[in-house]
Design an enzyme around this catalytic site. Structure first.
Site, PDB file in Angstrom:
ATOM      1  CD  GLU A 154       3.265  12.901   2.228  1.00 22.24           C
ATOM      2  OE1 GLU A 154       2.544  12.189   1.505  1.00 22.24           O
ATOM      3  OE2 GLU A 154       2.912  13.301   3.344  1.00 22.24           O
ATOM      4  CB  CYS A 205       1.474   8.965   0.975  1.00 22.57           C
ATOM      5  SG  CYS A 205       0.695   8.097   2.328  1.00 22.57           S
ATOM      6  CB  ILE A 249      -2.418   7.072  -6.584  1.00 24.34           C
ATOM      7  CG1 ILE A 249      -1.784   8.301  -7.258  1.00 24.34           C
ATOM      8  CG2 ILE A 249      -3.207   6.242  -7.605  1.00 24.34           C
ATOM      9  CD1 ILE A 249      -0.647   7.975  -8.212  1.00 24.34           C
ATOM     10  CD  GLU A 250      -7.744   7.273  -1.131  1.00 19.82           C
ATOM     11  OE1 GLU A 250      -8.931   6.999  -1.417  1.00 19.82           O
ATOM     12  OE2 GLU A 250      -7.425   7.933  -0.121  1.00 19.82           O
TER      13      GLU A 250
END
Ligand code: THU
Length: 132
Positions: free
Chosen positions: A58, A56, A46-47
């Site tokens: 993970e 990230c 999710i940017e």
């Protein structure tokens, strides 16, 4: 884990990637985290316009599991690529490796998968030797 279980986890990661929000890099990542209880938590990257709040896939999966009261993990499958094209393996970044180290044992299995369910597996200790 059996080959079938590994491929199932990769399939879930490929599905999780569909939720990825990556308008800045156009690099989409999905993750599926298997807990010792046998539950699977999904994650996607999710940017953010301000860059540093970006997270990230993970870590999204690990924090999702923690938020649901699970903190013992067996394996994670990771898929990713430009425009969601998972032709190649997407190894976890250094920050995610360090976060895995915080919560997972040396025998935690990290699975790099691709869109054809091909994979390579590594132990966390191989990906982050001499960890802090
Ligand atoms: N990314 C992940 O989600 N996991 C990784 O291990 C590598 C990088 C994301 C972060 C960012 O949104 C994009 O991929 C490009 O770096």
């Amino acid at each position: 884990m059996t080959e079938k279980e590994i491929r199932q986890l990769i399939s879930i990661a490929l599905d999780a990637l569909k939720n990825s929000y990556a308008p800045y890099s156009n690099f989409n990542v999905g993750a599926a985290l298997l807990t010792t209880k046998g539950n699977v938590y999904r994650g996607c990257n999710i940017e953010n316009a301000a860059a540093s709040p970006t997270i990230c896939a993970e870590r999204t999966a690990i924090y999702c599991a923690m938020n649901n009261g699970e903190n013992k993990f067996k394996a994670i499958a990771i898929v990713g690529g430009k425009n969601g094209n998972c032709n190649e393996f997407c190894p976890p970044c250094g920050v995610c490796r360090q976060v895995m180290k915080e919560f997972c044992g040396k025998d935690f299995l990290v699975i790099f998968g691709d869109k054809n369910l091909n994979y390579k597996t590594y132990l966390l200790d191989q990906l982050l030797p001499h960890a802090f």
